[in-house]
Design a protein around this motif. Structure first.
Motif, PDB file in Angstrom:
ATOM      1  N   ASN A  62       0.818  -1.377   0.311  1.00 27.08           N
ATOM      2  CA  ASN A  62       0.035  -0.033  -0.239  1.00 27.08           C
ATOM      3  C   ASN A  62       0.670   1.054  -0.174  1.00 27.08           C
ATOM      4  O   ASN A  62       0.251   2.260  -0.691  1.00 27.08           O
ATOM      5  CB  ASN A  62      -0.920  -0.108   0.684  1.00 27.08           C
ATOM      6  CG  ASN A  62      -1.933  -1.035   0.919  1.00 27.08           C
ATOM      7  OD1 ASN A  62      -2.243  -1.834   0.087  1.00 27.08           O
ATOM      8  ND2 ASN A  62      -2.641  -1.521   1.894  1.00 27.08           N
ATOM      9  N   TRP A  63       1.913   1.544   0.681  1.00 32.38           N
ATOM     10  CA  TRP A  63       3.019   2.320   0.590  1.00 32.38           C
ATOM     11  C   TRP A  63       3.587   3.154  -0.638  1.00 32.38           C
ATOM     12  O   TRP A  63       3.428   3.600  -1.603  1.00 32.38           O
ATOM     13  CB  TRP A  63       4.534   2.634   1.480  1.00 32.38           C
ATOM     14  CG  TRP A  63       4.964   2.804   1.545  1.00 32.38           C
ATOM     15  CD1 TRP A  63       5.463   4.373   2.531  1.00 32.38           C
ATOM     16  CD2 TRP A  63       5.632   3.266   0.255  1.00 32.38           C
ATOM     17  NE1 TRP A  63       6.476   4.797   1.993  1.00 32.38           N
ATOM     18  CE2 TRP A  63       6.848   4.797   1.213  1.00 32.38           C
ATOM     19  CE3 TRP A  63       6.769   1.903  -0.063  1.00 32.38           C
ATOM     20  CZ2 TRP A  63       8.395   4.900   0.252  1.00 32.38           C
ATOM     21  CZ3 TRP A  63       8.121   2.658  -0.802  1.00 32.38           C
ATOM     22  CH2 TRP A  63       8.198   4.267  -0.645  1.00 32.38           C
ATOM     23  N   PHE A  64       3.710   1.394  -1.924  1.00 35.19           N
ATOM     24  CA  PHE A  64       3.629   1.969  -2.774  1.00 35.19           C
ATOM     25  C   PHE A  64       3.221   2.169  -3.705  1.00 35.19           C
ATOM     26  O   PHE A  64       3.236   2.940  -4.858  1.00 35.19           O
ATOM     27  CB  PHE A  64       4.731   0.624  -3.664  1.00 35.19           C
ATOM     28  CG  PHE A  64       6.176   0.218  -3.725  1.00 35.19           C
ATOM     29  CD1 PHE A  64       6.629   0.615  -3.844  1.00 35.19           C
ATOM     30  CD2 PHE A  64       5.883  -1.038  -2.893  1.00 35.19           C
ATOM     31  CE1 PHE A  64       8.192   0.421  -4.286  1.00 35.19           C
ATOM     32  CE2 PHE A  64       7.554  -1.017  -2.416  1.00 35.19           C
ATOM     33  CZ  PHE A  64       8.759  -0.502  -2.977  1.00 35.19           C
ATOM     34  N   ALA A  65       1.331   1.418  -3.831  1.00 32.53           N
ATOM     35  CA  ALA A  65       0.544   2.597  -4.188  1.00 32.53           C
ATOM     36  C   ALA A  65       0.503   3.903  -4.122  1.00 32.53           C
ATOM     37  O   ALA A  65      -0.435   4.913  -4.355  1.00 32.53           O
ATOM     38  CB  ALA A  65      -0.448   1.612  -3.625  1.00 32.53           C
ATOM     39  N   ARG A  66       0.610   4.448  -3.020  1.00 32.36           N
ATOM     40  CA  ARG A  66       0.327   5.819  -1.871  1.00 32.36           C
ATOM     41  C   ARG A  66       1.295   6.429  -2.974  1.00 32.36           C
ATOM     42  O   ARG A  66       1.387   7.962  -3.305  1.00 32.36           O
ATOM     43  CB  ARG A  66      -0.046   6.232  -0.893  1.00 32.36           C
ATOM     44  CG  ARG A  66      -0.734   5.315   0.058  1.00 32.36           C
ATOM     45  CD  ARG A  66      -0.992   6.053   1.008  1.00 32.36           C
ATOM     46  NE  ARG A  66       0.508   5.947   1.832  1.00 32.36           N
ATOM     47  CZ  ARG A  66       0.827   4.517   2.736  1.00 32.36           C
ATOM     48  NH1 ARG A  66      -0.389   3.508   2.594  1.00 32.36           N
ATOM     49  NH2 ARG A  66       1.090   4.352   3.519  1.00 32.36           N
ATOM     50  N   GLU A  67       2.900   5.902  -2.807  1.00 37.13           N
ATOM     51  CA  GLU A  67       4.280   6.311  -3.056  1.00 37.13           C
ATOM     52  C   GLU A  67       4.629   6.373  -4.378  1.00 37.13           C
ATOM     53  O   GLU A  67       5.283   7.626  -4.891  1.00 37.13           O
ATOM     54  CB  GLU A  67       5.463   6.270  -2.369  1.00 37.13           C
ATOM     55  CG  GLU A  67       4.789   6.341  -0.452  1.00 37.13           C
ATOM     56  CD  GLU A  67       4.776   8.398  -0.252  1.00 37.13           C
ATOM     57  OE1 GLU A  67       5.424   8.719  -0.833  1.00 37.13           O
ATOM     58  OE2 GLU A  67       4.045   8.264   0.297  1.00 37.13           O
ATOM     59  N   GLY A  68       4.004   5.978  -5.010  1.00 36.63           N
ATOM     60  CA  GLY A  68       4.413   5.459  -6.937  1.00 36.63           C
ATOM     61  C   GLY A  68       5.312   4.452  -6.394  1.00 36.63           C
ATOM     62  O   GLY A  68       6.471   3.951  -6.074  1.00 36.63           O
ATOM     63  N   PHE A  69       4.591   3.299  -7.794  1.00 37.93           N
ATOM     64  CA  PHE A  69       5.349   1.765  -8.104  1.00 37.93           C
ATOM     65  C   PHE A  69       6.857   2.015  -8.462  1.00 37.93           C
ATOM     66  O   PHE A  69       7.037   3.117  -9.764  1.00 37.93           O
ATOM     67  CB  PHE A  69       4.774   1.048  -8.793  1.00 37.93           C
ATOM     68  CG  PHE A  69       3.007   0.264  -7.861  1.00 37.93           C
ATOM     69  CD1 PHE A  69       3.644  -0.742  -6.658  1.00 37.93           C
ATOM     70  CD2 PHE A  69       1.954   0.927  -8.357  1.00 37.93           C
ATOM     71  CE1 PHE A  69       2.418  -0.609  -6.238  1.00 37.93           C
ATOM     72  CE2 PHE A  69       1.112   0.532  -7.053  1.00 37.93           C
ATOM     73  CZ  PHE A  69       1.267  -0.595  -5.732  1.00 37.93           C
ATOM     74  N   PRO A  70       8.196   1.972  -8.763  1.00 38.26           N
ATOM     75  CA  PRO A  70       9.021   1.168  -9.574  1.00 38.26           C
ATOM     76  C   PRO A  70       8.946   1.434 -11.011  1.00 38.26           C
ATOM     77  O   PRO A  70       7.740   0.449 -11.268  1.00 38.26           O
ATOM     78  CB  PRO A  70       9.933   0.744  -8.896  1.00 38.26           C
ATOM     79  CG  PRO A  70       8.881   0.236  -8.002  1.00 38.26           C
ATOM     80  CD  PRO A  70       7.808   0.811  -7.653  1.00 38.26           C
ATOM     81  N   ARG A 113       5.627  -3.585 -12.015  1.00 36.13           N
ATOM     82  CA  ARG A 113       4.332  -4.335 -12.946  1.00 36.13           C
ATOM     83  C   ARG A 113       4.076  -5.038 -11.703  1.00 36.13           C
ATOM     84  O   ARG A 113       2.413  -5.723 -11.181  1.00 36.13           O
ATOM     85  CB  ARG A 113       4.528  -4.371 -14.043  1.00 36.13           C
ATOM     86  CG  ARG A 113       3.899  -5.416 -15.197  1.00 36.13           C
ATOM     87  CD  ARG A 113       3.933  -5.412 -15.929  1.00 36.13           C
ATOM     88  NE  ARG A 113       4.178  -6.984 -15.930  1.00 36.13           N
ATOM     89  CZ  ARG A 113       5.840  -8.020 -16.252  1.00 36.13           C
ATOM     90  NH1 ARG A 113       6.465  -6.514 -16.477  1.00 36.13           N
ATOM     91  NH2 ARG A 113       6.328  -9.206 -16.163  1.00 36.13           N
ATOM     92  N   LEU A 114       4.724  -5.968 -11.106  1.00 34.55           N
ATOM     93  CA  LEU A 114       4.559  -7.250 -10.119  1.00 34.55           C
ATOM     94  C   LEU A 114       4.474  -5.860  -9.105  1.00 34.55           C
ATOM     95  O   LEU A 114       3.428  -7.010  -8.038  1.00 34.55           O
ATOM     96  CB  LEU A 114       5.758  -7.889  -9.993  1.00 34.55           C
ATOM     97  CG  LEU A 114       6.348  -8.447 -11.641  1.00 34.55           C
ATOM     98  CD1 LEU A 114       7.865  -9.459 -11.148  1.00 34.55           C
ATOM     99  CD2 LEU A 114       5.251  -9.602 -11.515  1.00 34.55           C
ATOM    100  N   LEU A 115       4.727  -5.311  -8.269  1.00 37.61           N
ATOM    101  CA  LEU A 115       3.895  -4.935  -6.936  1.00 37.61           C
ATOM    102  C   LEU A 115       2.590  -4.782  -6.571  1.00 37.61           C
ATOM    103  O   LEU A 115       1.977  -4.795  -6.184  1.00 37.61           O
ATOM    104  CB  LEU A 115       5.103  -3.795  -7.093  1.00 37.61           C
ATOM    105  CG  LEU A 115       7.109  -4.292  -5.905  1.00 37.61           C
ATOM    106  CD1 LEU A 115       7.238  -3.252  -5.815  1.00 37.61           C
ATOM    107  CD2 LEU A 115       6.446  -5.287  -4.491  1.00 37.61           C
ATOM    108  N   MET A 116       2.295  -3.871  -8.427  1.00 39.55           N
ATOM    109  CA  MET A 116       1.046  -3.403  -8.159  1.00 39.55           C
ATOM    110  C   MET A 116      -0.275  -4.366  -8.666  1.00 39.55           C
ATOM    111  O   MET A 116      -1.006  -4.318  -7.949  1.00 39.55           O
ATOM    112  CB  MET A 116       1.079  -2.498  -9.702  1.00 39.55           C
ATOM    113  CG  MET A 116      -0.005  -2.113  -9.984  1.00 39.55           C
ATOM    114  SD  MET A 116      -0.268  -1.302 -12.216  1.00 39.55           S
ATOM    115  CE  MET A 116       1.815   0.268 -11.705  1.00 39.55           C
TER     116      MET A 116
END
Length: 71
Positions: free
Chosen positions: A33-41, A47-50
């Motif tokens: 969720n942190w990546f979703a808020r801050e931006g995925f690499p 793509r996999l994290l998303m």
């Protein structure tokens, strides 16, 4: 999403950060969720994290169980 991406979630490890070495499928929801808020690499890892964040957010993590390798 490609069907192969689901298998990558249970075989690819996080390459950096606090959870380096942990399978992407095993990353905690708050981290995703942190990546979703801050931006995925960029690139495949992003793509996999998303994808994993979407699966986790919708409570579908058990769908990956059949893809995990049994010892």
């Amino acid at each position: 999403m490609k069907p192969e991406d689901l298998e990558l979630l249970v075989t690819r490890s996080m390459p950096y950060g606090k959870y380096k070495g942990r399978l992407i499928a095993d990353l905690p929801g708050h981290y995703l969720n942190w990546f979703a808020r801050e931006g995925f690499p960029q690139g495949e890892i992003g793509r996999l994290l998303m994808l994993m964040q979407e699966i986790d957010h919708n409570g579908l993590g058990r769908l990956l169980d059949p893809l995990r390798k049994k010892p």
